[in-house]
Design a protein around this motif. Structure first.
Motif, PDB file in Angstrom:
ATOM      1  N   VAL A   1      52.439   4.219 -17.837  1.00 38.38           N
ATOM      2  CA  VAL A   1      52.492   3.160 -16.820  1.00 38.38           C
ATOM      3  C   VAL A   1      52.939   1.841 -17.446  1.00 38.38           C
ATOM      4  O   VAL A   1      53.705   1.078 -16.840  1.00 38.38           O
ATOM      5  N   ALA A   2      52.497   1.557 -18.672  1.00 39.14           N
ATOM      6  CA  ALA A   2      52.928   0.328 -19.347  1.00 39.14           C
ATOM      7  C   ALA A   2      54.444   0.311 -19.519  1.00 39.14           C
ATOM      8  O   ALA A   2      55.105  -0.716 -19.283  1.00 39.14           O
ATOM      9  N   ARG A   3      55.009   1.450 -19.923  1.00 40.59           N
ATOM     10  CA  ARG A   3      56.469   1.522 -20.069  1.00 40.59           C
ATOM     11  C   ARG A   3      57.156   1.380 -18.710  1.00 40.59           C
ATOM     12  O   ARG A   3      58.185   0.701 -18.583  1.00 40.59           O
ATOM     13  N   TRP A   4      56.602   2.002 -17.711  1.00 42.17           N
ATOM     14  CA  TRP A   4      57.168   1.972 -16.364  1.00 42.17           C
ATOM     15  C   TRP A   4      57.218   0.536 -15.831  1.00 42.17           C
ATOM     16  O   TRP A   4      58.215   0.096 -15.263  1.00 42.17           O
ATOM     17  N   LEU A   5      56.127  -0.185 -16.027  1.00 42.74           N
ATOM     18  CA  LEU A   5      56.046  -1.548 -15.495  1.00 42.74           C
ATOM     19  C   LEU A   5      56.951  -2.520 -16.240  1.00 42.74           C
ATOM     20  O   LEU A   5      57.228  -3.621 -15.745  1.00 42.74           O
ATOM     21  N   ALA A   6      57.410  -2.133 -17.423  1.00 44.26           N
ATOM     22  CA  ALA A   6      58.306  -3.000 -18.191  1.00 44.26           C
ATOM     23  C   ALA A   6      59.773  -2.767 -17.842  1.00 44.26           C
ATOM     24  O   ALA A   6      60.653  -3.492 -18.312  1.00 44.26           O
TER      25      ALA A   6
ATOM     26  N   MET B   1      42.301   5.701 -14.448  1.00 51.42           N
ATOM     27  CA  MET B   1      41.735   4.752 -15.418  1.00 51.42           C
ATOM     28  C   MET B   1      42.830   4.163 -16.305  1.00 51.42           C
ATOM     29  O   MET B   1      42.893   2.951 -16.535  1.00 51.42           O
ATOM     30  N   GLY B   2      43.691   5.033 -16.825  1.00 47.23           N
ATOM     31  CA  GLY B   2      44.767   4.554 -17.685  1.00 47.23           C
ATOM     32  C   GLY B   2      45.745   3.669 -16.939  1.00 47.23           C
ATOM     33  O   GLY B   2      46.218   2.652 -17.472  1.00 47.23           O
ATOM     34  N   ALA B   3      46.053   4.031 -15.693  1.00 42.56           N
ATOM     35  CA  ALA B   3      46.991   3.241 -14.898  1.00 42.56           C
ATOM     36  C   ALA B   3      46.440   1.847 -14.624  1.00 42.56           C
ATOM     37  O   ALA B   3      47.172   0.846 -14.693  1.00 42.56           O
TER      38      ALA B   3
ATOM     39  N   ARG C   1      44.268   0.169 -16.444  1.00 41.56           N
ATOM     40  CA  ARG C   1      44.305  -0.609 -17.691  1.00 41.56           C
ATOM     41  C   ARG C   1      45.703  -1.168 -17.943  1.00 41.56           C
ATOM     42  O   ARG C   1      45.862  -2.329 -18.331  1.00 41.56           O
ATOM     43  N   ALA C   2      46.722  -0.334 -17.723  1.00 43.48           N
ATOM     44  CA  ALA C   2      48.093  -0.784 -17.952  1.00 43.48           C
ATOM     45  C   ALA C   2      48.476  -1.880 -16.970  1.00 43.48           C
ATOM     46  O   ALA C   2      49.140  -2.862 -17.341  1.00 43.48           O
ATOM     47  N   ALA C   3      48.070  -1.738 -15.715  1.00 43.34           N
ATOM     48  CA  ALA C   3      48.406  -2.743 -14.701  1.00 43.34           C
ATOM     49  C   ALA C   3      47.741  -4.081 -15.013  1.00 43.34           C
ATOM     50  O   ALA C   3      48.347  -5.146 -14.842  1.00 43.34           O
ATOM     51  N   ARG C   4      46.508  -4.032 -15.479  1.00 44.97           N
ATOM     52  CA  ARG C   4      45.803  -5.272 -15.815  1.00 44.97           C
ATOM     53  C   ARG C   4      46.426  -5.971 -17.020  1.00 44.97           C
ATOM     54  O   ARG C   4      46.392  -7.197 -17.123  1.00 44.97           O
ATOM     55  N   ALA C   5      46.995  -5.177 -17.925  1.00 51.75           N
ATOM     56  CA  ALA C   5      47.585  -5.756 -19.137  1.00 51.75           C
ATOM     57  C   ALA C   5      49.016  -6.229 -18.925  1.00 51.75           C
ATOM     58  O   ALA C   5      49.561  -6.955 -19.760  1.00 51.75           O
ATOM     59  N   ALA C   6      49.633  -5.816 -17.821  1.00 51.42           N
ATOM     60  CA  ALA C   6      51.053  -6.142 -17.589  1.00 51.42           C
ATOM     61  C   ALA C   6      51.241  -7.622 -17.252  1.00 51.42           C
ATOM     62  O   ALA C   6      50.372  -8.253 -16.670  1.00 51.42           O
TER      63      ALA C   6
END
Length: 254
Positions: free
Chosen positions: A223-228, A245-247, A249-254
Motif C-alpha cells: 500500500v505504501a508503494r501504491w500510494l506513492a 492493519m497493514g493498509a 498503517r501505510a495510509a497513516r504514514a503517507a
C-alpha cells in the motif's frame, strides 16, 4: 504418593470396575456415581487421560486449526470454539498454520495421533482442494474457507456478495478510483476479489487490483508503494483483517 483407581474404589466401598464405569459415564445409578465422585474429591484422584483415550479411541478433544490467531476474525473464532468445547466438557487443541500447507499437513497428522473427536479447520486453497472425507477418522468442518463440492461441511459468508457490497458502499460515498488488495492463499480472498471485480464492472469502473501474502507487513509495504504512485487510489477494499492493519498503517504514514 500417587493416588490410583484402587484408592478411589476403597474410599467409595465399590469395585474398581464400578469406579471406571462411573467416571466414564457408564451404566451406574446416580447415587453410585455421586458416591464415586465424592471419593475422587476426597482422595484427590486424577484420571489418566492418556490411558482413557487409548481405551475409548477418543480424546474428547476438539482440534482447531486456523490461519493466524493474530487475525481478529480468528481470535473471535478461537474464543467461540473454546467456549463451546468447555460447555460440552471437552478440551481444545489450537494450532496456527501461517497459511502454510506443510504446517497444515503436520497439524492434521497431529490431530489423528491425538484421536480428537473432530476438527474445525481454515485451510489454504492448496490444502482445501485435496481434502477428502475418507482421509480422516474424525469429522472435519471448514470455517471461512470452502473445499470441493460434496466434501466437507463448511461455515462461510457469501464472500462474493460481501466484496461487491464494499464497492457499492464506496461508490455511494462518491469514490471512483477504488483499489482492491487481496490475499494470495485462500478461497475467501478469491471470492471477495471476484465480488470486487463484478461490482467494479457493474459500475463501469476500472479495477486496480493487487495480491499479497495475507499479513500486515507485506500489505503495508504494498500500500505504501501504491500510494506513492501517480493516480493512486482514493479508496481501498481488502480481503482480511491483517491486510487491513497493514493498509491502515501505510495510509497513516503517507
Amino acid at each position: 504418593m500417587t493416588v490410583g483407581i484402587r484408592d478411589v474404589a476403597r474410599a467409595a466401598g465399590v469395585s474398581t470396575a464400578t469406579v471406571s464405569r462411573a467416571l466414564g459415564k457408564g451404566p451406574v445409578s446416580d447415587a453410585l456415581r455421586e458416591q464415586v465422585e465424592a471419593a475422587v474429591r476426597a482422595t484427590g484422584y486424577r484420571p489418566n487421560l492418556s490411558a482413557r483415550r487409548l481405551r475409548s479411541q477418543s480424546a474428547q478433544t476438539i482440534g482447531l486449526i486456523v490461519a493466524d490467531i493474530r487475525n481478529p476474525f480468528f481470535t473471535a473464532v478461537s474464543r467461540a470454539v473454546e467456549d463451546a468445547a468447555y460447555q460440552a466438557g471437552m478440551r481444545l487443541i489450537l494450532c496456527n498454520t501461517g497459511e502454510d500447507a506443510e504446517r497444515e499437513a503436520l497439524y492434521l497428522r497431529l490431530m489423528q495421533e491425538e484421536r480428537v473427536t473432530g476438527v474445525v479447520f481454515a485451510p489454504t486453497r492448496r490444502t482445501a482442494e485435496r481434502l477428502r472425507p475418507e482421509d480422516f477418522p474424525f469429522p472435519l468442518v471448514l470455517i471461512d474457507r470452502t473445499g470441493p463440492p460434496g466434501g466437507h461441511d463448511s461455515v462461510v459468508l457469501d464472500n462474493v456478495a460481501a466484496g461487491a457490497a464494499l464497492v457499492d458502499h464506496l461508490v455511494e460515498q462518491g469514490h471512483s478510483r477504488i483499489a482492491g488488495l487481496f490475499g494470495s492463499t485462500s478461497s475467501t480472498a478469491e471470492e471477495r476479489r471476484d465480488g470486487y471485480l463484478a461490482a467494479m464492472h457493474r459500475h463501469g469502473l476500472e479495477p486496480q487490483m493487487r495480491h499479497v501474502l495475507p499479513d500486515a507487513e507485506p500489505a503495508q509495504g504494498e500500500v505504501a508503494r501504491w500510494l506513492a504512485e501517480p493516480g493512486r487510489p482514493e479508496a481501498l477494499v481488502v480481503s482480511n483483517g491483517l491486510i487491513l492493519m497493514g493498509a491502515v498503517r501505510a495510509a497513516r504514514a503517507a
